[in-house]
Design a protein around this motif. Sequence first.
Motif, short mmCIF file in Angstrom:
data_model
loop_
_atom_site.label_atom_id
_atom_site.label_comp_id
_atom_site.label_asym_id
_atom_site.label_seq_id
_atom_site.Cartn_x
_atom_site.Cartn_y
_atom_site.Cartn_z
N PHE A 18 0.86 -1.18 0.00
CA PHE A 18 0.00 0.00 0.00
C PHE A 18 0.89 1.23 0.00
O PHE A 18 2.00 1.20 0.52
N GLY A 19 0.42 2.29 -0.64
CA GLY A 19 1.23 3.49 -0.75
C GLY A 19 0.39 4.75 -0.79
O GLY A 19 -0.82 4.71 -1.04
N THR A 20 1.06 5.86 -0.53
CA THR A 20 0.44 7.18 -0.60
C THR A 20 1.24 8.06 -1.54
O THR A 20 2.46 7.93 -1.64
N LEU A 21 0.53 8.93 -2.25
CA LEU A 21 1.19 9.85 -3.17
C LEU A 21 0.36 11.11 -3.31
O LEU A 21 -0.83 11.12 -3.03
N GLY A 22 0.98 12.19 -3.77
CA GLY A 22 0.29 13.45 -3.96
C GLY A 22 -0.52 13.50 -5.24
O GLY A 22 -1.47 14.26 -5.36
N ALA A 23 -0.16 12.67 -6.21
CA ALA A 23 -0.88 12.63 -7.50
C ALA A 23 -2.13 11.77 -7.35
O ALA A 23 -2.37 11.16 -6.30
N TYR A 24 -2.93 11.71 -8.40
CA TYR A 24 -4.10 10.85 -8.37
C TYR A 24 -3.66 9.39 -8.39
O TYR A 24 -2.70 9.03 -9.08
N PRO A 25 -4.35 8.52 -7.66
CA PRO A 25 -3.92 7.12 -7.54
C PRO A 25 -4.44 6.20 -8.64
O PRO A 25 -4.70 5.02 -8.41
N TYR A 26 -4.60 6.74 -9.83
CA TYR A 26 -5.05 5.95 -10.96
C TYR A 26 -4.38 6.49 -12.21
O TYR A 26 -3.72 7.51 -12.18
N GLY A 27 -4.53 5.79 -13.30
CA GLY A 27 -3.93 6.23 -14.56
C GLY A 27 -2.53 5.68 -14.74
O GLY A 27 -2.00 4.96 -13.89
N PRO A 28 -1.91 6.04 -15.87
CA PRO A 28 -0.59 5.49 -16.21
C PRO A 28 0.49 5.77 -15.15
O PRO A 28 1.31 4.91 -14.86
N HIS A 29 0.49 6.98 -14.58
CA HIS A 29 1.50 7.32 -13.57
C HIS A 29 1.38 6.39 -12.36
O HIS A 29 2.37 5.84 -11.88
N ALA A 30 0.16 6.21 -11.88
CA ALA A 30 -0.06 5.34 -10.71
C ALA A 30 0.29 3.89 -11.04
O ALA A 30 0.90 3.20 -10.21
N ARG A 31 -0.08 3.43 -12.22
CA ARG A 31 0.25 2.05 -12.61
C ARG A 31 1.76 1.85 -12.66
O ARG A 31 2.28 0.80 -12.25
N HIS A 32 2.49 2.86 -13.15
CA HIS A 32 3.95 2.78 -13.20
C HIS A 32 4.52 2.67 -11.78
O HIS A 32 5.43 1.86 -11.52
N ILE A 33 4.01 3.46 -10.86
CA ILE A 33 4.48 3.44 -9.47
C ILE A 33 4.24 2.07 -8.86
O ILE A 33 5.12 1.48 -8.23
N MET A 34 3.02 1.55 -9.05
CA MET A 34 2.68 0.25 -8.48
C MET A 34 3.56 -0.86 -9.07
O MET A 34 4.07 -1.71 -8.33
N GLN A 35 3.77 -0.82 -10.37
CA GLN A 35 4.59 -1.85 -11.00
C GLN A 35 6.03 -1.77 -10.50
O GLN A 35 6.66 -2.81 -10.23
N ALA A 36 6.55 -0.57 -10.35
CA ALA A 36 7.93 -0.42 -9.86
C ALA A 36 8.06 -0.97 -8.44
O ALA A 36 9.07 -1.61 -8.11
N ALA A 37 7.07 -0.75 -7.60
CA ALA A 37 7.10 -1.29 -6.23
C ALA A 37 7.03 -2.82 -6.27
O ALA A 37 7.78 -3.51 -5.57
N GLU A 38 6.14 -3.34 -7.09
CA GLU A 38 6.00 -4.79 -7.21
C GLU A 38 7.28 -5.43 -7.75
O GLU A 38 7.63 -6.54 -7.35
N ASP A 39 7.97 -4.73 -8.62
CA ASP A 39 9.21 -5.25 -9.19
C ASP A 39 10.32 -5.38 -8.14
O ASP A 39 11.30 -6.09 -8.37
#
Length: 165
Positions: free
Chosen positions: A78-99
């Motif tokens: 689980f994570g927190t960010l200042g940007a919206y938690p959806y869309g390509p940017h959020a998916r990139h963040i999630m994938q990087a964490a999962e990696d």
Amino acid sequence: MKVAVFYSTRTGNTRRLAQGIADELSAYAPALIDLAQLQGPLPAADCYLVGYWVDRGRADERAQHFLKQLTGQKVGLFGTLGAYPYGPHARHIMQAAEDCLSDSCLLMGHFLCQGPVDPDLLQRMAADKPIAPQAKTRHTIAATHPNQTDIQYAASLFKERLQHQ
């Protein structure tokens, strides 16, 4: 089933989310551990839930380092960010964490929500150039998170996954 909830935080957003998740999962007797205070061996648990804050489009360094050390564990993120938690940017963040996780780990779910942007960062950004109206709106919305709805949603996600293990 025993759960350990780990988190990394800079401004308290991720700590608030972690505490809420731990409270909602009280039936699993969760240990709540700040990664900055982690010493010694990891507590025995059937599942580790790991929280991070987003720094420059990635999980913060402390959380990344911790995730890379896990092997053979059931892990929820689980994570927190200042940007919206959806869309390509959020998916990139999630994938990087999962990696960051070993292939031997089983991902139990991943939750991302907004949180207030560090006020010092906002000041530095405003000093460099004017903040666009849409960014101001996003920051205003982010300041209302994580809220109880975020906490309940994250806890429900992990509770559902834990119940089916």
